[in-house]
Design a protein around this motif. Structure first.
Motif, PDB file in Angstrom:
ATOM      1  N   THR A  89      42.450 -68.637  -2.455  1.00  7.43           N
ATOM      2  CA  THR A  89      41.611 -69.556  -3.207  1.00  7.43           C
ATOM      3  C   THR A  89      42.401 -70.813  -3.543  1.00  7.43           C
ATOM      4  O   THR A  89      43.630 -70.756  -3.708  1.00  7.43           O
ATOM      5  CB  THR A  89      41.086 -68.924  -4.507  1.00  7.43           C
ATOM      6  OG1 THR A  89      40.283 -69.881  -5.224  1.00  7.43           O
ATOM      7  CG2 THR A  89      42.220 -68.486  -5.417  1.00  7.43           C
ATOM      8  N   VAL A  90      41.701 -71.927  -3.683  1.00  7.57           N
ATOM      9  CA  VAL A  90      42.348 -73.175  -4.085  1.00  7.57           C
ATOM     10  C   VAL A  90      42.553 -73.226  -5.597  1.00  7.57           C
ATOM     11  O   VAL A  90      43.173 -74.156  -6.106  1.00  7.57           O
ATOM     12  CB  VAL A  90      41.535 -74.411  -3.648  1.00  7.57           C
ATOM     13  CG1 VAL A  90      41.321 -74.405  -2.151  1.00  7.57           C
ATOM     14  CG2 VAL A  90      40.202 -74.496  -4.377  1.00  7.57           C
ATOM     15  N   THR A  91      42.012 -72.240  -6.311  1.00  8.98           N
ATOM     16  CA  THR A  91      42.105 -72.246  -7.772  1.00  8.98           C
ATOM     17  C   THR A  91      42.804 -70.990  -8.292  1.00  8.98           C
ATOM     18  O   THR A  91      42.175 -70.133  -8.922  1.00  8.98           O
ATOM     19  CB  THR A  91      40.705 -72.361  -8.408  1.00  8.98           C
ATOM     20  OG1 THR A  91      39.868 -71.314  -7.879  1.00  8.98           O
ATOM     21  CG2 THR A  91      40.075 -73.703  -8.116  1.00  8.98           C
ATOM     22  N   PRO A  92      44.116 -70.866  -8.038  1.00  7.20           N
ATOM     23  CA  PRO A  92      44.837 -69.747  -8.657  1.00  7.20           C
ATOM     24  C   PRO A  92      44.800 -69.908 -10.174  1.00  7.20           C
ATOM     25  O   PRO A  92      44.755 -71.032 -10.685  1.00  7.20           O
ATOM     26  CB  PRO A  92      46.258 -69.904  -8.115  1.00  7.20           C
ATOM     27  CG  PRO A  92      46.388 -71.362  -7.816  1.00  7.20           C
ATOM     28  CD  PRO A  92      45.024 -71.788  -7.332  1.00  7.20           C
ATOM     29  N   SER A  93      44.785 -68.819 -10.890  1.00  2.31           N
ATOM     30  CA  SER A  93      44.705 -68.896 -12.346  1.00  2.31           C
ATOM     31  C   SER A  93      45.824 -68.091 -12.982  1.00  2.31           C
ATOM     32  O   SER A  93      46.231 -67.051 -12.469  1.00  2.31           O
ATOM     33  CB  SER A  93      43.342 -68.393 -12.834  1.00  2.31           C
ATOM     34  OG  SER A  93      43.091 -67.078 -12.376  1.00  2.31           O
ATOM     35  N   CYS A  94      46.302 -68.577 -14.123  1.00  2.00           N
ATOM     36  CA  CYS A  94      47.424 -67.932 -14.794  1.00  2.00           C
ATOM     37  C   CYS A  94      46.984 -66.701 -15.568  1.00  2.00           C
ATOM     38  O   CYS A  94      47.786 -65.808 -15.837  1.00  2.00           O
ATOM     39  CB  CYS A  94      48.122 -68.921 -15.721  1.00  2.00           C
ATOM     40  SG  CYS A  94      47.165 -69.358 -17.206  1.00  2.00           S
ATOM     41  N   GLY A  95      45.711 -66.657 -15.963  1.00  2.00           N
ATOM     42  CA  GLY A  95      45.188 -65.524 -16.716  1.00  2.00           C
ATOM     43  C   GLY A  95      45.524 -65.542 -18.186  1.00  2.00           C
ATOM     44  O   GLY A  95      45.157 -64.611 -18.914  1.00  2.00           O
ATOM     45  N   ALA A  96      46.213 -66.592 -18.656  1.00  2.00           N
ATOM     46  CA  ALA A  96      46.675 -66.595 -20.045  1.00  2.00           C
ATOM     47  C   ALA A  96      46.310 -67.847 -20.830  1.00  2.00           C
ATOM     48  O   ALA A  96      46.353 -67.826 -22.065  1.00  2.00           O
ATOM     49  CB  ALA A  96      48.193 -66.397 -20.086  1.00  2.00           C
ATOM     50  N   CYS A  97      45.958 -68.952 -20.143  1.00  2.00           N
ATOM     51  CA  CYS A  97      45.621 -70.178 -20.874  1.00  2.00           C
ATOM     52  C   CYS A  97      44.236 -70.054 -21.504  1.00  2.00           C
ATOM     53  O   CYS A  97      43.482 -69.111 -21.244  1.00  2.00           O
ATOM     54  CB  CYS A  97      45.695 -71.393 -19.949  1.00  2.00           C
ATOM     55  SG  CYS A  97      44.344 -71.487 -18.737  1.00  2.00           S
ATOM     56  N   SER A  98      43.847 -71.031 -22.311  1.00  2.00           N
ATOM     57  CA  SER A  98      42.569 -70.963 -23.028  1.00  2.00           C
ATOM     58  C   SER A  98      41.376 -70.943 -22.081  1.00  2.00           C
ATOM     59  O   SER A  98      40.365 -70.279 -22.358  1.00  2.00           O
ATOM     60  CB  SER A  98      42.451 -72.148 -23.998  1.00  2.00           C
ATOM     61  OG  SER A  98      42.533 -73.388 -23.309  1.00  2.00           O
TER      62      SER A  98
END
Length: 370
Positions: A89-98
């Motif tokens: 995906t072009v949108t990896p996510s950290c899973g921890a930000c707001s």
């Protein structure tokens, strides 16, 4: 670390063809994964960069809709191992930000940080850095991304179809399911029957929408739209407003624009019922503006919204999407209308002009039909 020579299709000058050449890919660092490419879809987003309507620093390897096999993993990678089959995906996510913890991973506040690395990911034979679109660069024999950018996908989905899960399917279905929360009570309008539009049509069918209206310039695409779930089809050259008024006299409750033009975005909004939602999915040239009627927006309680990458929840959605595919509710194969080799990738982009083209896929396994 040693660099890995791979063949990639490099964009050197916008407006000029891609050039297949040898570049040198860095080995995976901490938290990174090296994936050997099986198949990559040609997306209109790539075309925007190729023709210069969206700016990008060159030289660069385009491509982001991709499936492959994990070849190597860096230190700290815990979820994936060599041999796993993955889509990116072009949108990896950290899973921890707001944004992530509030259910909006495509708006992760740390996505730039997730793509940062100490050394250039790709260089050419002279050691000059070569960029990679969205930190992926899928038009290559292999690519390196963060573990967060990859979701496992089962082997029962053909690679030519599986790569679509990474962009057009997760965007189109995601916009219906997450972005606009379509339900059985909704009348849905989809303007533009390319990859994202066809995915939105299928998503609306899966959600049980009562009417699904497809609009496109080409009757060939509308024919496939019917097969994929549209209850009504309208040629864009016809009286679209009049036809929609006949189908939904008070307007549609959900509209999706998958063309990438201000005029079609404005049309989608103008055809909404009071309280309706228009979701704009098509990327537009930089500086584009969308004009809407203020009273329709305010007094009609209508909404105009974006849904970047469909507002998908990638790691969870891939399981959802493959389940729907496995049971026959999501047709991926019919959306693949052409297959090319990496050396013929420019022919694949040319094929986008074909009225029957939905998605052309680059097959890296050497199985392209003669």
């Amino acid at each position: 670390m040693a660099r890995i020579p791979i063949t990639a299709a490099v964009l050197e000058t916008p407006g000029e063809p891609l050039r297949a050449t040898t570049v040198y890919l860095d080995e995976p660092g901490p938290g990174e994964v090296l994936v050997r490419t099986e198949a990559a879809g040609l997306c209109h987003s790539d075309l925007h960069y190729l023709n210069g309507s969206l700016a990008i620093v060159t030289p660069v390897v385009l491509g982001h809709e991709v499936v492959g096999r994990v070849d190597q993993v860096g230190t700290g990678v815990t979820r994936l191992r060599p041999g796993d089959r993955v889509v990116a995906t072009v949108t990896p996510s950290c899973g921890a930000c707001s944004q992530c913890v509030s259910g909006h991973p495509t708006q992760c506040l740390r996505v730039g940080e997730l793509r940062e690395r100490a050394e250039p990911l790709i260089v050419d034979a002279d050691g000059v850095e070569v960029g990679s679109l969205a930190g992926i660069g899928a038009f290559a024999e292999a690519f390196v991304v963060r573990e967060a950018a990859l979701a496992l996908v089962t082997d029962d989905v053909d690679p030519l179809a599986a790569c679509l899960l990474g962009c057009c399917i997760s965007t189109g279905v995601g916009a219906v399911v997450h972005g606009a929360a379509v339900s059985a009570s909704d009348t849905v309008l989809v303007i533009g029957c390319g990859g994202v539009g066809m995915a939105a049509i299928q998503g609306a069918r899966i959600c049980g929408a009562r009417r699904i209206v497809a609009v496109d310039l080409h009757p060939e695409k509308l024919e496939l739209a019917r097969q994929l779930g549209a209850t009504d089809v309208i040629l864009a050259s016809d009286d679209v407003r009049g036809r929609v008024d006949t189908i939904a006299p008070n307007g549609v409750t959900r509209a999706f624009e998958a063309v990438g033009r201000p005029a079609t975005a404005e049309l989608a909004f103008s055809l909404l019922a009071p309280g309706g939602v228009a979701t704009i999915l098509g990327l537009m040239p930089e500086g584009s503006r969308i004009n809407v009627d203020a009273s329709a927006l305010i007094e009609g309680d209508r909404k105009l919204q974006g849904a970047y990458m469909g507002g998908n929840r990638f790691l969870a959605d891939i399981d959802l999407l493959t389940d729907h595919h496995r049971t026959g509710r999501l047709d991926l194969e019919s959306m693949v209308t052409g297959v090319v080799s990496l050396n013929d990738i420019n022919d694949g982009f040319d094929a986008m002009r074909d009225p029957q083209s939905i998605r052309t896929v680059v097959d890296f396994r050497g199985k392209v039909p003669a």
